[in-house]
Design a protein around this motif. Structure first.
Motif, PDB file in Angstrom:
ATOM      1  N   GLU A  91     136.620 -38.218  -3.664  1.00 40.68           N
ATOM      2  CA  GLU A  91     137.759 -39.154  -3.712  1.00 40.68           C
ATOM      3  C   GLU A  91     139.067 -38.369  -3.629  1.00 40.68           C
ATOM      4  OE1 GLU A  91     137.478 -40.873  -7.551  1.00 40.68           O
ATOM      5  OE2 GLU A  91     135.520 -41.761  -7.164  1.00 40.68           O
ATOM      6  N   PRO A  92     140.195 -39.052  -3.319  1.00 38.64           N
ATOM      7  CA  PRO A  92     141.483 -38.349  -3.379  1.00 38.64           C
ATOM      8  C   PRO A  92     141.721 -37.820  -4.795  1.00 38.64           C
ATOM      9  CG  PRO A  92     141.726 -40.558  -2.445  1.00 38.64           C
ATOM     10  CD  PRO A  92     140.324 -40.458  -2.950  1.00 38.64           C
ATOM     11  N   PRO A  93     142.105 -36.554  -4.934  1.00 36.07           N
ATOM     12  CA  PRO A  93     142.285 -36.004  -6.288  1.00 36.07           C
ATOM     13  C   PRO A  93     143.556 -36.532  -6.957  1.00 36.07           C
ATOM     14  CG  PRO A  93     142.780 -34.358  -4.607  1.00 36.07           C
ATOM     15  CD  PRO A  93     142.316 -35.572  -3.875  1.00 36.07           C
ATOM     16  N   PRO A  94     143.603 -36.487  -8.285  1.00 35.51           N
ATOM     17  CA  PRO A  94     144.767 -37.010  -9.006  1.00 35.51           C
ATOM     18  C   PRO A  94     145.932 -36.022  -9.091  1.00 35.51           C
ATOM     19  CG  PRO A  94     143.108 -36.257 -10.546  1.00 35.51           C
ATOM     20  CD  PRO A  94     142.533 -36.043  -9.187  1.00 35.51           C
ATOM     21  N   LEU A  95     145.872 -34.920  -8.344  1.00 39.19           N
ATOM     22  CA  LEU A  95     146.931 -33.898  -8.371  1.00 39.19           C
ATOM     23  C   LEU A  95     147.313 -33.530  -6.946  1.00 39.19           C
ATOM     24  CD1 LEU A  95     145.614 -31.319 -11.020  1.00 39.19           C
ATOM     25  CD2 LEU A  95     147.726 -32.645 -11.191  1.00 39.19           C
ATOM     26  N   ALA A  96     148.511 -32.982  -6.774  1.00 42.99           N
ATOM     27  CA  ALA A  96     148.955 -32.496  -5.460  1.00 42.99           C
ATOM     28  C   ALA A  96     148.031 -31.369  -4.995  1.00 42.99           C
ATOM     29  CB  ALA A  96     150.390 -31.982  -5.563  1.00 42.99           C
ATOM     30  N   ASP A  97     147.920 -31.218  -3.652  1.00 41.21           N
ATOM     31  CA  ASP A  97     146.980 -30.243  -3.084  1.00 41.21           C
ATOM     32  C   ASP A  97     147.211 -28.830  -3.622  1.00 41.21           C
ATOM     33  OD1 ASP A  97     145.785 -32.168  -1.663  1.00 41.21           O
ATOM     34  OD2 ASP A  97     146.593 -31.590   0.298  1.00 41.21           O
ATOM     35  N   ASP A  98     148.473 -28.428  -3.781  1.00 35.38           N
ATOM     36  CA  ASP A  98     148.706 -27.042  -4.222  1.00 35.38           C
ATOM     37  C   ASP A  98     148.176 -26.827  -5.642  1.00 35.38           C
ATOM     38  OD1 ASP A  98     150.826 -28.615  -5.287  1.00 35.38           O
ATOM     39  OD2 ASP A  98     152.010 -26.803  -5.611  1.00 35.38           O
ATOM     40  N   LEU A  99     148.199 -27.866  -6.478  1.00 36.57           N
ATOM     41  CA  LEU A  99     147.663 -27.718  -7.839  1.00 36.57           C
ATOM     42  C   LEU A  99     146.139 -27.742  -7.830  1.00 36.57           C
ATOM     43  CD1 LEU A  99     150.155 -29.812 -10.017  1.00 36.57           C
ATOM     44  CD2 LEU A  99     150.033 -27.339  -9.709  1.00 36.57           C
ATOM     45  N   VAL A 100     145.572 -28.563  -6.937  1.00 37.17           N
ATOM     46  CA  VAL A 100     144.105 -28.585  -6.821  1.00 37.17           C
ATOM     47  C   VAL A 100     143.624 -27.187  -6.417  1.00 37.17           C
ATOM     48  CG1 VAL A 100     142.145 -29.591  -5.586  1.00 37.17           C
ATOM     49  CG2 VAL A 100     144.074 -31.042  -6.239  1.00 37.17           C
ATOM     50  N   GLN A 101     144.349 -26.568  -5.495  1.00 39.97           N
ATOM     51  CA  GLN A 101     143.957 -25.218  -5.058  1.00 39.97           C
ATOM     52  C   GLN A 101     144.223 -24.176  -6.150  1.00 39.97           C
ATOM     53  OE1 GLN A 101     144.973 -24.058  -1.140  1.00 39.97           O
ATOM     54  NE2 GLN A 101     144.347 -26.010  -0.256  1.00 39.97           N
ATOM     55  N   ALA A 102     145.296 -24.413  -6.914  1.00 40.16           N
ATOM     56  CA  ALA A 102     145.636 -23.446  -7.977  1.00 40.16           C
ATOM     57  C   ALA A 102     144.550 -23.377  -9.047  1.00 40.16           C
ATOM     58  CB  ALA A 102     146.975 -23.824  -8.616  1.00 40.16           C
ATOM     59  N   VAL A 103     143.801 -24.461  -9.218  1.00 41.76           N
ATOM     60  CA  VAL A 103     142.765 -24.464 -10.263  1.00 41.76           C
ATOM     61  C   VAL A 103     141.359 -24.313  -9.669  1.00 41.76           C
ATOM     62  CG1 VAL A 103     144.203 -25.865 -11.789  1.00 41.76           C
ATOM     63  CG2 VAL A 103     142.509 -27.017 -10.357  1.00 41.76           C
ATOM     64  N   ASP A 104     141.275 -24.152  -8.362  1.00 39.07           N
ATOM     65  CA  ASP A 104     139.968 -24.017  -7.693  1.00 39.07           C
ATOM     66  C   ASP A 104     139.288 -22.722  -8.151  1.00 39.07           C
ATOM     67  OD1 ASP A 104     137.915 -23.491  -5.823  1.00 39.07           O
ATOM     68  OD2 ASP A 104     138.964 -24.629  -4.273  1.00 39.07           O
ATOM     69  N   PRO A 105     138.059 -22.796  -8.666  1.00 38.75           N
ATOM     70  CA  PRO A 105     137.379 -21.556  -9.101  1.00 38.75           C
ATOM     71  C   PRO A 105     137.178 -20.570  -7.953  1.00 38.75           C
ATOM     72  CG  PRO A 105     136.099 -23.520  -9.719  1.00 38.75           C
ATOM     73  CD  PRO A 105     137.227 -23.996  -8.857  1.00 38.75           C
TER      74      PRO A 105
ATOM     75  N   ARG B  95     139.342 -19.475  -6.053  1.00 36.01           N
ATOM     76  CA  ARG B  95     140.519 -18.610  -5.852  1.00 36.01           C
ATOM     77  C   ARG B  95     140.219 -17.158  -6.204  1.00 36.01           C
ATOM     78  NH1 ARG B  95     141.339 -21.363 -10.762  1.00 36.01           N
ATOM     79  NH2 ARG B  95     142.424 -20.296 -12.460  1.00 36.01           N
ATOM     80  N   PHE B  96     139.240 -16.942  -7.068  1.00 36.88           N
ATOM     81  CA  PHE B  96     138.980 -15.571  -7.514  1.00 36.88           C
ATOM     82  C   PHE B  96     138.109 -14.768  -6.561  1.00 36.88           C
ATOM     83  CE2 PHE B  96     139.923 -17.990 -11.373  1.00 36.88           C
ATOM     84  CZ  PHE B  96     141.036 -17.281 -11.782  1.00 36.88           C
ATOM     85  N   VAL B  97     137.559 -15.406  -5.549  1.00 30.81           N
ATOM     86  CA  VAL B  97     136.758 -14.615  -4.606  1.00 30.81           C
ATOM     87  C   VAL B  97     137.511 -14.376  -3.308  1.00 30.81           C
ATOM     88  CG1 VAL B  97     134.549 -15.364  -5.567  1.00 30.81           C
ATOM     89  CG2 VAL B  97     135.527 -16.604  -3.643  1.00 30.81           C
ATOM     90  N   LEU B  98     138.758 -14.850  -3.203  1.00 30.75           N
ATOM     91  CA  LEU B  98     139.561 -14.546  -2.009  1.00 30.75           C
ATOM     92  C   LEU B  98     139.900 -13.059  -2.026  1.00 30.75           C
ATOM     93  CD1 LEU B  98     142.025 -17.571  -1.986  1.00 30.75           C
ATOM     94  CD2 LEU B  98     140.026 -17.225  -0.532  1.00 30.75           C
TER      95      LEU B  98
ATOM     96  N   PRO C 105     140.907 -19.574   4.213  1.00 26.50           N
ATOM     97  CA  PRO C 105     141.611 -20.449   3.265  1.00 26.50           C
ATOM     98  C   PRO C 105     140.597 -20.987   2.254  1.00 26.50           C
ATOM     99  CG  PRO C 105     141.319 -21.570   5.371  1.00 26.50           C
ATOM    100  CD  PRO C 105     140.774 -20.173   5.548  1.00 26.50           C
ATOM    101  N   LEU C 106     141.081 -21.354   1.083  1.00 28.96           N
ATOM    102  CA  LEU C 106     140.177 -21.872   0.039  1.00 28.96           C
ATOM    103  C   LEU C 106     139.314 -23.022   0.540  1.00 28.96           C
ATOM    104  CD1 LEU C 106     142.198 -22.063  -3.293  1.00 28.96           C
ATOM    105  CD2 LEU C 106     139.953 -21.048  -2.939  1.00 28.96           C
ATOM    106  N   THR C 107     139.918 -23.854   1.375  1.00 32.42           N
ATOM    107  CA  THR C 107     139.200 -25.052   1.840  1.00 32.42           C
ATOM    108  C   THR C 107     138.007 -24.697   2.725  1.00 32.42           C
ATOM    109  OG1 THR C 107     140.873 -25.149   3.555  1.00 32.42           O
ATOM    110  CG2 THR C 107     141.113 -26.690   1.725  1.00 32.42           C
ATOM    111  N   ARG C 108     137.959 -23.451   3.244  1.00 28.44           N
ATOM    112  CA  ARG C 108     136.832 -23.075   4.121  1.00 28.44           C
ATOM    113  C   ARG C 108     135.877 -22.085   3.466  1.00 28.44           C
ATOM    114  NH1 ARG C 108     138.848 -21.075   9.376  1.00 28.44           N
ATOM    115  NH2 ARG C 108     136.623 -20.787   9.697  1.00 28.44           N
ATOM    116  N   LEU C 109     136.060 -21.827   2.203  1.00 30.39           N
ATOM    117  CA  LEU C 109     135.134 -20.924   1.504  1.00 30.39           C
ATOM    118  C   LEU C 109     133.742 -21.559   1.448  1.00 30.39           C
ATOM    119  CD1 LEU C 109     136.638 -19.584  -1.850  1.00 30.39           C
ATOM    120  CD2 LEU C 109     136.119 -18.300   0.218  1.00 30.39           C
ATOM    121  N   PRO C 110     132.688 -20.785   1.649  1.00 25.55           N
ATOM    122  CA  PRO C 110     131.359 -21.363   1.438  1.00 25.55           C
ATOM    123  C   PRO C 110     131.159 -21.676  -0.048  1.00 25.55           C
ATOM    124  CG  PRO C 110     131.211 -19.005   1.881  1.00 25.55           C
ATOM    125  CD  PRO C 110     132.652 -19.374   2.062  1.00 25.55           C
ATOM    126  N   ARG C 111     130.499 -22.779  -0.326  1.00 24.49           N
ATOM    127  CA  ARG C 111     130.292 -23.214  -1.715  1.00 24.49           C
ATOM    128  C   ARG C 111     128.798 -23.330  -2.008  1.00 24.49           C
ATOM    129  NH1 ARG C 111     135.548 -23.537  -4.199  1.00 24.49           N
ATOM    130  NH2 ARG C 111     136.948 -23.829  -2.437  1.00 24.49           N
TER     131      ARG C 111
END
Ligand SMILES: Cc1cc2nc3c(=O)[nH]c(=O)nc-3n(C[C@H](O)[C@H](O)[C@H](O)COP(=O)(O)OP(=O)(O)OC[C@H]3O[C@@H](n4cnc5c(N)ncnc54)[C@H](O)[C@@H]3O)c2cc1C
Length: 409
Positions: free
Chosen positions: A369-383, A385-388, A331-337
């Motif tokens: 901090e808590p982001p100003p957008l819903a989780d699905d939108l935060v993930q939709a704009v996560d850079p 996403r292109f390495v999944l 999942p995006l949340t577990r990608l190494p950064r």
């Protein structure tokens, strides 16, 4: 000790990120190869700021809706502080391109039931009245939307940072590296321009020049906007869009645009592109180009940084080399950064409306901090996403289904 970041790029992306970090007590080194903020894609005379509703309230619509509301507040705050931003909520009239589109626009308003001061469906007669010119079809009327001078927004973002920002203009970053928890950025001669624990890349398509970011599928979309001499009080006095846009006259100049050509690097103005913009203008306001003053058409060329799925890239950069592509899907949340390395980029044709919220999102992610957008939108704009695995093929198919992004300008 005061938290410290380097931001590379002083366009809408970088100046917004810097402003939001400084608002949280950070010290920022802002670096740009140009001589001032807003000299790249963010340097057009005027651009359009408006939401983009849809029948299915898709991610692009939700993101743009949230960003529009945030941008209005941000602009009002800058104005209240007498910072040098130029903008006007003149209203935006988004005309239907054909009868089918008109029916969709009407249906969206019926379904979404927006407040009347946010969005109304208007018929052809009312649309002509709003435009001050006879138009072919009705469409959406956004009374609170309008135009922004994007370079002035960049300058105001920087000015708001006061003494908490160190400016390095005329400095081209050629290399980046991390040693002992510190990022350093160097010029072509290897001179260190700045060092800090956090590095934000806001340098549009040039962000791909570094090995650690070379995997990003950023592309450039050349856009030429035409500048038309216009008398005070001449129509339209609102922004009018229809597969393109025309703005009210500001300082005697009206902007009409814009062309959209991916991977076209020509920096000079082209007569054929002006002709295309005038044809677009006639599609918006039939017969308008015939009454233009023959004084010659000026213009400006810019290069929009673009992601294949037309969503921005905001967040920590994935450690692409450390991802086992043959292993189980992560999942995006577990990608190494890459520790301390962040991106704010890929604004495409919507940097004016997205940038303030994008800066806020990036600062919230950097600060945990808590982001100003819903989780699905935060993930939709996560850079990331292109390495999944499988993502690049999916996003290309998705991009192929999207309307031509020139409609957004
Ligand atoms: C013709 C046209 C019309 C548009 N119309 C609209 C509109 O109506 N509404 C809307 O919302 N958006 C519009 N946009 C889109 C908007 O302008 C862009 O999305 C936005 O400007 C992108 O901002 P940015 O900061 O990412 O890029 P830029 O403004 O290009 O900033 C990147 C900065 O990085 C610097 N840089 C690059 N590489 C380096 C390096 N190695 N070292 C140091 N500095 C570096 C550059 O000098 C530049 O200042 C339009 C764009 C164009 C071109």
């Amino acid at each position: 000790m005061r938290p410290h970041a380097i931001v590379v790029g002083a366009g809408l992306a970088g100046s917004s990120a810097a402003e939001r970090l400084v608002a949280r007590g950070w010290l920022v080194d802002l670096i740009d190869r140009a001589a001032a903020p807003g000299e790249g894609a963010s340097g057009n005379l005027l651009g359009v700021m408006r939401p983009l509703p849809s029948l299915d309230d898709n991610r692009l619509s939700r993101l743009t809706h949230a960003a529009f509301a945030f941008a209005l507040q941000h602009l009002a705050r800058l104005t209240a502080q007498n910072l040098p931003v130029r903008w006007e909520p003149s209203g935006v009239l988004h005309l239907a391109r054909d009868d089918a589109h008109l029916a969709t626009q009407q249906r969206v308003v019926e379904l979404r039931q927006p407040a009347a001061d946010a969005l109304r469906f208007v018929d052809r007669e009312e649309a002509s009245h709003l435009a001050g010119w006879p138009v072919a079809l009705g469409g959406w009327w956004f009374p609170r939307a309008g135009w922004v001078d994007p370079a002035s927004l960049c300058r105001a973002n920087v000015a708001r940072c006061g003494a908490a920002i160190r400016l390095h203009f005329g400095c081209q970053v050629a290399q980046i590296g991390q040693h002992g928890g510190l990022w350093s950025v160097c010029d072509a001669a290897g001179c260190v321009l700045a060092e800090a624990p956090v590095l934000v890349l806001a340098n549009a398509v040039d962000a791909r020049r570094f090995p650690v970011t070379a995997h990003l599928p950023l592309r450039s979309a050349r856009g030429q906007v035409s500048h038309l001499a216009a008398g005070a009080g001449s129509p339209p006095q609102v922004v009018v869009c229809r597969l393109g846009y025309v703005t009210p006259a500001v300082d005697g100049v009206r902007c009409a645009g814009a062309t959209f050509a991916v991977d076209d690097g020509e920096a000079g103005l082209r007569a054929a592109d002006h002709a295309e913009n005038l044809a677009r203008l006639d599609f918006i306001l039939p017969g308008y180009s015939k009454v233009l003053r023959p004084a010659g058409v000026g213009g400006r060329v810019g290069f929009r940084p673009l992601a294949p799925d037309r969503l921005p890239m905001i967040g920590p950069i994935a450690a692409s080399a450390a991802i086992d592509r043959a292993g189980p899907a992560l999942p995006l949340t577990r990608l190494p950064r890459v520790p301390g390395l962040f991106l704010i980029n890929g604004f495409g044709a919507r940097g004016i409306v997205w940038s303030a919220l994008a800066g806020e999102l990036l600062a919230s992610l950097i600060c945990g901090e808590p982001p100003p957008l819903a989780d699905d939108l935060v993930q939709a704009v996560d850079p990331g996403r292109f390495v999944l695995p499988g993502r690049s093929r999916r996003s290309q198919r998705h991009a192929a289904r999207l309307p031509d992004a020139s409609t957004a300008d």
